[in-house]
Design a protein around this motif. Structure first.
Motif, PDB file in Angstrom:
ATOM      1  N   SER A 117      51.833  21.997 -36.311  1.00 42.55           N
ATOM      2  CA  SER A 117      51.851  20.704 -36.974  1.00 42.55           C
ATOM      3  C   SER A 117      52.347  19.185 -36.187  1.00 42.55           C
ATOM      4  O   SER A 117      52.024  19.186 -35.170  1.00 42.55           O
ATOM      5  CB  SER A 117      53.693  20.868 -36.610  1.00 42.55           C
ATOM      6  OG  SER A 117      54.785  19.920 -36.988  1.00 42.55           O
TER       7      SER A 117
ATOM      8  N   PHE B 178      57.198  25.636 -46.149  1.00 36.72           N
ATOM      9  CA  PHE B 178      56.568  24.852 -46.870  1.00 36.72           C
ATOM     10  C   PHE B 178      55.539  24.646 -47.179  1.00 36.72           C
ATOM     11  O   PHE B 178      54.736  25.289 -46.363  1.00 36.72           O
ATOM     12  CB  PHE B 178      56.886  23.027 -45.930  1.00 36.72           C
ATOM     13  CG  PHE B 178      58.686  22.805 -46.144  1.00 36.72           C
ATOM     14  CD1 PHE B 178      59.464  22.962 -47.490  1.00 36.72           C
ATOM     15  CD2 PHE B 178      58.824  21.859 -45.262  1.00 36.72           C
ATOM     16  CE1 PHE B 178      60.635  22.401 -47.566  1.00 36.72           C
ATOM     17  CE2 PHE B 178      59.872  21.517 -45.147  1.00 36.72           C
ATOM     18  CZ  PHE B 178      61.038  22.005 -46.456  1.00 36.72           C
TER      19      PHE B 178
ATOM     20  N   ARG C 222      51.017  20.376 -45.224  1.00 35.99           N
ATOM     21  CA  ARG C 222      50.337  19.103 -45.453  1.00 35.99           C
ATOM     22  C   ARG C 222      48.749  18.291 -45.008  1.00 35.99           C
ATOM     23  O   ARG C 222      49.510  18.435 -44.204  1.00 35.99           O
ATOM     24  CB  ARG C 222      52.250  18.210 -45.528  1.00 35.99           C
ATOM     25  CG  ARG C 222      52.060  16.187 -46.271  1.00 35.99           C
ATOM     26  CD  ARG C 222      53.258  16.700 -45.688  1.00 35.99           C
ATOM     27  NE  ARG C 222      53.415  14.736 -46.207  1.00 35.99           N
ATOM     28  CZ  ARG C 222      54.143  14.116 -46.387  1.00 35.99           C
ATOM     29  NH1 ARG C 222      54.899  14.631 -45.315  1.00 35.99           N
ATOM     30  NH2 ARG C 222      53.942  13.178 -46.011  1.00 35.99           N
ATOM     31  N   GLN C 223      48.389  17.490 -45.741  1.00 32.27           N
ATOM     32  CA  GLN C 223      47.490  16.676 -44.563  1.00 32.27           C
ATOM     33  C   GLN C 223      48.271  15.641 -43.909  1.00 32.27           C
ATOM     34  O   GLN C 223      48.886  14.866 -44.271  1.00 32.27           O
ATOM     35  CB  GLN C 223      46.594  16.321 -45.713  1.00 32.27           C
ATOM     36  CG  GLN C 223      45.136  16.384 -44.712  1.00 32.27           C
ATOM     37  CD  GLN C 223      44.505  17.013 -44.179  1.00 32.27           C
ATOM     38  OE1 GLN C 223      44.228  17.962 -44.652  1.00 32.27           O
ATOM     39  NE2 GLN C 223      43.675  17.101 -42.928  1.00 32.27           N
ATOM     40  N   ILE C 224      47.437  15.723 -42.758  1.00 33.12           N
ATOM     41  CA  ILE C 224      48.342  14.326 -41.858  1.00 33.12           C
ATOM     42  C   ILE C 224      47.516  13.993 -40.902  1.00 33.12           C
ATOM     43  O   ILE C 224      47.077  14.290 -40.138  1.00 33.12           O
ATOM     44  CB  ILE C 224      49.931  15.066 -41.077  1.00 33.12           C
ATOM     45  CG1 ILE C 224      50.923  15.455 -41.627  1.00 33.12           C
ATOM     46  CG2 ILE C 224      49.784  13.692 -40.178  1.00 33.12           C
ATOM     47  CD1 ILE C 224      51.909  14.509 -41.825  1.00 33.12           C
TER      48      ILE C 224
ATOM     49  N   MET D 218      45.959  19.190 -40.378  1.00 33.33           N
ATOM     50  CA  MET D 218      47.293  20.202 -41.935  1.00 33.33           C
ATOM     51  C   MET D 218      47.680  20.388 -40.933  1.00 33.33           C
ATOM     52  O   MET D 218      47.519  21.409 -39.737  1.00 33.33           O
ATOM     53  CB  MET D 218      45.653  21.013 -42.316  1.00 33.33           C
ATOM     54  CG  MET D 218      46.482  21.822 -43.555  1.00 33.33           C
ATOM     55  SD  MET D 218      46.652  20.686 -44.976  1.00 33.33           S
ATOM     56  CE  MET D 218      45.438  20.819 -45.568  1.00 33.33           C
ATOM     57  N   SER D 219      49.108  19.908 -40.951  1.00 31.73           N
ATOM     58  CA  SER D 219      50.242  20.248 -40.753  1.00 31.73           C
ATOM     59  C   SER D 219      50.760  21.929 -41.618  1.00 31.73           C
ATOM     60  O   SER D 219      51.024  21.321 -43.164  1.00 31.73           O
ATOM     61  CB  SER D 219      51.037  19.291 -40.332  1.00 31.73           C
ATOM     62  OG  SER D 219      52.177  19.363 -39.832  1.00 31.73           O
ATOM     63  N   GLU D 220      51.134  22.728 -41.170  1.00 30.41           N
ATOM     64  CA  GLU D 220      51.718  24.595 -41.628  1.00 30.41           C
ATOM     65  C   GLU D 220      53.445  24.564 -41.881  1.00 30.41           C
ATOM     66  O   GLU D 220      53.072  25.096 -42.354  1.00 30.41           O
ATOM     67  CB  GLU D 220      50.812  25.114 -41.323  1.00 30.41           C
ATOM     68  CG  GLU D 220      49.385  25.245 -41.391  1.00 30.41           C
ATOM     69  CD  GLU D 220      48.185  25.631 -40.577  1.00 30.41           C
ATOM     70  OE1 GLU D 220      47.518  26.899 -41.175  1.00 30.41           O
ATOM     71  OE2 GLU D 220      48.714  26.201 -39.237  1.00 30.41           O
TER      72      GLU D 220
END
Length: 113
Positions: free
Chosen positions: A49, A73, A76-78, A82-84
């Motif tokens: 995260s 969720f 999401r690419q931050i 990659m935030s999982e």
């Protein structure tokens, strides 16, 4: 207040307790952030995260802490990371993130209900 949802909608959100096992500064992020690796125990494992926690927390102080996160969720690419999962917090008086944490010691992987 947000739109009213049903209890069934609430049950779809999988919120679990995890333990931060690794944390690193994320200077490339648009806003100051910390990369986290959080262990949610057997069945989920370690997930990554990115969290904007730099005002109240250092990476070193986060390792070993229990946190609460949404684990279902989509990733999401931050930036280049990659935030999982979404680690949960609330804003203080200045809008800076304060982590939501269990009041007592609980096992990793425990689901909120």
């Amino acid at each position: 207040m947000s739109e009213t949802i049903s209890f069934d909608d609430f049950l779809k959100v999988d919120i679990r307790v995890g333990e931060v096992v690794r944390a690193e500064p994320y200077p490339e992020a648009r806003k100051p952030a910390i990369k986290l690796w959080v262990d949610f125990g057997p069945g989920i494992g370690v997930k990554k995260s990115s969290a904007q926690l730099t005002r109240h927390y250092s990476p070193e102080a986060l390792v070993g802490r229990k946190v609460v996160a949404v684990v279902n969720f989509p990733p999401r690419q931050i930036g280049r990371f990659m935030s999982e999962v979404l680690v949960l917090g609330v804003p203080d008086e200045e809008g800076e993130v304060v982590l939501l944490v269990p009041e007592r010691d609980v096992p990793v992987g425990g689901r909120m209900f």
